[in-house]
Design a protein around this motif. Sequence first.
Motif, PDB file in Angstrom:
ATOM      1  N   UNK A   1      -2.738   2.840   0.591  1.00 14.29           N
ATOM      2  CA  UNK A   1      -1.863   4.608   1.389  1.00 14.29           C
ATOM      3  C   UNK A   1      -0.759   3.693   1.652  1.00 14.29           C
ATOM      4  N   UNK A   2      -0.197   2.880   2.077  1.00 15.47           N
ATOM      5  CA  UNK A   2       0.972   2.493   2.411  1.00 15.47           C
ATOM      6  C   UNK A   2       2.679   2.736   1.307  1.00 15.47           C
ATOM      7  N   UNK A   3       1.881   2.768   0.276  1.00 17.13           N
ATOM      8  CA  UNK A   3       2.823   2.904  -0.941  1.00 17.13           C
ATOM      9  C   UNK A   3       3.631   3.891  -0.358  1.00 17.13           C
ATOM     10  N   UNK A   4       3.289   5.194   0.137  1.00 18.13           N
ATOM     11  CA  UNK A   4       4.071   6.510   0.658  1.00 18.13           C
ATOM     12  C   UNK A   4       5.168   6.128   1.355  1.00 18.13           C
ATOM     13  N   UNK A   5       4.487   5.089   2.179  1.00 18.87           N
ATOM     14  CA  UNK A   5       5.895   4.616   2.923  1.00 18.87           C
ATOM     15  C   UNK A   5       7.530   3.490   2.461  1.00 18.87           C
ATOM     16  N   UNK A   6       6.792   2.180   1.918  1.00 19.60           N
ATOM     17  CA  UNK A   6       7.502   1.278   0.673  1.00 19.60           C
ATOM     18  C   UNK A   6       6.669   1.953  -0.588  1.00 19.60           C
ATOM     19  N   UNK A   7       7.262   2.094  -1.429  1.00 24.75           N
ATOM     20  CA  UNK A   7       6.323   2.386  -2.583  1.00 24.75           C
ATOM     21  C   UNK A   7       5.846   1.469  -3.278  1.00 24.75           C
ATOM     22  N   UNK A   8       6.152  -0.067  -3.467  1.00 25.21           N
ATOM     23  CA  UNK A   8       5.570  -1.295  -4.005  1.00 25.21           C
ATOM     24  C   UNK A   8       5.158  -1.384  -3.628  1.00 25.21           C
ATOM     25  N   UNK A   9       4.194  -0.913  -2.321  1.00 21.99           N
ATOM     26  CA  UNK A   9       3.194  -1.224  -2.169  1.00 21.99           C
ATOM     27  C   UNK A   9       2.109  -0.092  -2.982  1.00 21.99           C
TER      28      UNK A   9
END
Length: 121
Positions: free
Chosen positions: A76-84
Amino acid sequence: MRQRGVRESVGSIVLGFELIVLFLGTLVAWGLHAAPAGIVIGGGAGLIVLAIVAILTLRYRIGTWIGFAVQILAVVAGVWVHMMFIVGALFLAIWIYAMYSAERAERIRANQPANGTENPQ
């Protein structure tokens, strides 16, 4: 001293490596100004603390589920840092494989005789 189970050992290795990734991901999100600094640092610290709680509770079934929550939140952190999205998905796949393999290994270990004569010749 208590002997650790396979699930506990393997899970703590996966989560231990993930702690490094979560810390670095938090720094990246902070450097990219992905959200206000307090939210980024608080969210990253919260996820790191959750991973530590998962490591400490892996001897119980709830630790495995907390570990799954860490994996989902990393994706879900990929919402802010797409590589996540990618990193989180990789760790989720590693976690699923590790938990499946550990469960299988513990079943095999439980079915073997304790005296070490499982293969007499």
